[in-house]
Design a protein around this motif. Sequence first.
Motif, PDB file in Angstrom:
ATOM      1  N   THR A 129       0.847  -1.193   0.000  1.00 57.52           N
ATOM      2  CA  THR A 129       0.000   0.000   0.000  1.00 57.52           C
ATOM      3  C   THR A 129       0.881   1.241   0.000  1.00 57.52           C
ATOM      4  O   THR A 129       1.792   1.378   0.815  1.00 57.52           O
ATOM      5  N   ILE A 130       0.594   2.134  -0.943  1.00 56.85           N
ATOM      6  CA  ILE A 130       1.307   3.412  -1.018  1.00 56.85           C
ATOM      7  C   ILE A 130       0.299   4.506  -0.714  1.00 56.85           C
ATOM      8  O   ILE A 130      -0.666   4.710  -1.453  1.00 56.85           O
ATOM      9  N   ARG A 131       0.510   5.173   0.405  1.00 54.13           N
ATOM     10  CA  ARG A 131      -0.416   6.215   0.846  1.00 54.13           C
ATOM     11  C   ARG A 131      -0.336   7.430  -0.070  1.00 54.13           C
ATOM     12  O   ARG A 131       0.752   7.847  -0.486  1.00 54.13           O
ATOM     13  N   GLY A 132      -1.479   8.015  -0.350  1.00 56.63           N
ATOM     14  CA  GLY A 132      -1.523   9.190  -1.198  1.00 56.63           C
ATOM     15  C   GLY A 132      -0.955  10.405  -0.496  1.00 56.63           C
ATOM     16  O   GLY A 132      -1.603  10.953   0.403  1.00 56.63           O
ATOM     17  N   ARG A 133       0.217  10.804  -0.870  1.00 59.19           N
ATOM     18  CA  ARG A 133       0.845  11.959  -0.221  1.00 59.19           C
ATOM     19  C   ARG A 133       1.706  12.780  -1.170  1.00 59.19           C
ATOM     20  O   ARG A 133       2.540  13.578  -0.743  1.00 59.19           O
ATOM     21  N   GLY A 134       1.544  12.578  -2.483  1.00 62.70           N
ATOM     22  CA  GLY A 134       2.231  13.428  -3.441  1.00 62.70           C
ATOM     23  C   GLY A 134       3.519  12.840  -3.989  1.00 62.70           C
ATOM     24  O   GLY A 134       3.622  11.631  -4.230  1.00 62.70           O
ATOM     25  N   TYR A 135       4.499  13.708  -4.151  1.00 63.15           N
ATOM     26  CA  TYR A 135       5.760  13.322  -4.803  1.00 63.15           C
ATOM     27  C   TYR A 135       6.430  12.136  -4.121  1.00 63.15           C
ATOM     28  O   TYR A 135       7.058  11.300  -4.786  1.00 63.15           O
ATOM     29  N   ALA A 136       6.303  12.015  -2.806  1.00 62.71           N
ATOM     30  CA  ALA A 136       6.929  10.917  -2.073  1.00 62.71           C
ATOM     31  C   ALA A 136       6.435   9.562  -2.555  1.00 62.71           C
ATOM     32  O   ALA A 136       7.143   8.547  -2.417  1.00 62.71           O
ATOM     33  N   GLU A 137       5.232   9.511  -3.121  1.00 61.70           N
ATOM     34  CA  GLU A 137       4.727   8.255  -3.675  1.00 61.70           C
ATOM     35  C   GLU A 137       5.617   7.767  -4.819  1.00 61.70           C
ATOM     36  O   GLU A 137       5.874   6.564  -4.955  1.00 61.70           O
ATOM     37  N   ILE A 138       6.064   8.712  -5.654  1.00 62.17           N
ATOM     38  CA  ILE A 138       6.920   8.349  -6.792  1.00 62.17           C
ATOM     39  C   ILE A 138       8.236   7.769  -6.290  1.00 62.17           C
ATOM     40  O   ILE A 138       8.710   6.728  -6.775  1.00 62.17           O
ATOM     41  N   GLU A 139       8.834   8.428  -5.309  1.00 63.62           N
ATOM     42  CA  GLU A 139      10.097   7.935  -4.762  1.00 63.62           C
ATOM     43  C   GLU A 139       9.927   6.553  -4.153  1.00 63.62           C
ATOM     44  O   GLU A 139      10.779   5.661  -4.342  1.00 63.62           O
TER      45      GLU A 139
END
Length: 507
Positions: free
Chosen positions: A294-304
């Motif tokens: 699970t990748i929490r929706g939080r912006g650019y950090a999701e890409i990293e």
Amino acid sequence: MAVLLPVRACALVVVCCSLAVAVPSARAATSPSHDDIRWLQRASFGLDRATLASYEQLGRSRWLDRQLADRDDTLPPSIAALIASYPAISAPPRQLLAEAALTRRELKAMPEGDAKVAATKTWRRHERELVEQARQAELLRAIYGSNPLKEQLVWFWLNHFSIYAGKGRVRLVAADYEEQVIRPRALGKFRDLVMATLESPAMLEFLDNAKNVKGKTNENYARELMELHTLGVGSGYTQQDVQQLALILTGAGIAPPLSRREGHRPRAGFVHDGLFEFNPRKHDFSDKRFLGQTIRGRGYAEIEQAVTLITRQPACARFISRQLAEYFVADQPPPALIDAMAQTFQRSDGDIAAVLRTMFDSPLLLADGSGKFRDPMRFLVAAMKLVANEQPIRNARPLLNWLNQMGEPLFGRVTPDGWPLDAASWSSSGQMAARFAVARAIGSGHNKLFAADDDTVRPTAPTLDSPLYRRAIAPYLSAATRTALGQARSMAEWNTYLLSSPDFNTP
């Protein structure tokens, strides 16, 4: 795999009867060993005097240490000056994109007529020249770069993370892609290389992630990022993973080149790095389920987080290790070698230099006893390293023509999979006929590589029968190539036979 001279050339060799050059029949006492030469041919872009001298001075282990340390990436002053003179290199990419945006506005505002047609042609010619300059710069670096192993890696990664200069604004930033994205990271951590290509305007434009926004997702880049760049087909990812990665990548695009953001306080959630922009207003902030996590929706950090997750998959380690082994070792590399490289990849967190060390230190590198067939890029660079003999090229345009003639133009692959690099793709009769024609053009000296535009000196055939040739190439030629060279009637013909021989194409 044996590669034959074209039929016309073979016939010529058979009927010629005057012996122009005597090819040595035995290895001289001072010649490097055959294993040394075979190993060095794999590790470099082809032999030249400086590479061989450095190898003999340092020995294999220290020579490899120096290449992998990536502390020496220099060019002869004249070549560096020539590359620096190209606007595609000297102008910042933001400036090139801004000029393009302004020009398109002006052209759109012009009334229809001859003046608009002429202005449009002039601008399109300028765009083509920028692409040509990017291609020339890469070829010149490959031929003259002080770190030949790194130069091979730059070409490998340019092809692996392929872009097509004919699409949109890619042509304006192709040079920046090679110089600032691929080259500085060619021997670093694979994750850093993936992130750099992801954020480059060339890749964002080519694979459409600049158009990937909340509510209107574009899956093109997400799919190719996993299929072609990191995990490979059949690695276990699903269509749902592609869809979720596309959502993670929403909002990653190209900053408006005409904007004035420098010095302004950054807005919350925005990320700017050069021409890369992450715009939170265009991002889907929902939680995503990607590769089992699970990748929490939080912006650019999701890409990293997603890129880290991808590049730490065992499938990624194996896929990249296989790609490297297919390039450097064989079309079907030993499974044990791939296993060892993949283990190093995982243990080192994707350290490209460490993976290469495992490969080049392995006895499996040369175990099958056969050579690795050169694709057109490697053929051309190897030929020019032998021909130039450290003499500076003053006009690189013929190099582009020859690559086009052989069907492998730089930044010219329309599809994102890059040019194939196996022998079967480049050993057809048509390809070998084209390669023979290029060998003849190079070997005759009838080109403008080393001459200024106003030079009136008549070109002559280069002398490839050099001390380097006699020490490192002649002792290991096949009987068939020796026979062909012995029948040559001129130096130009001798050069042509050498460059188009199976020995040179499959060292």
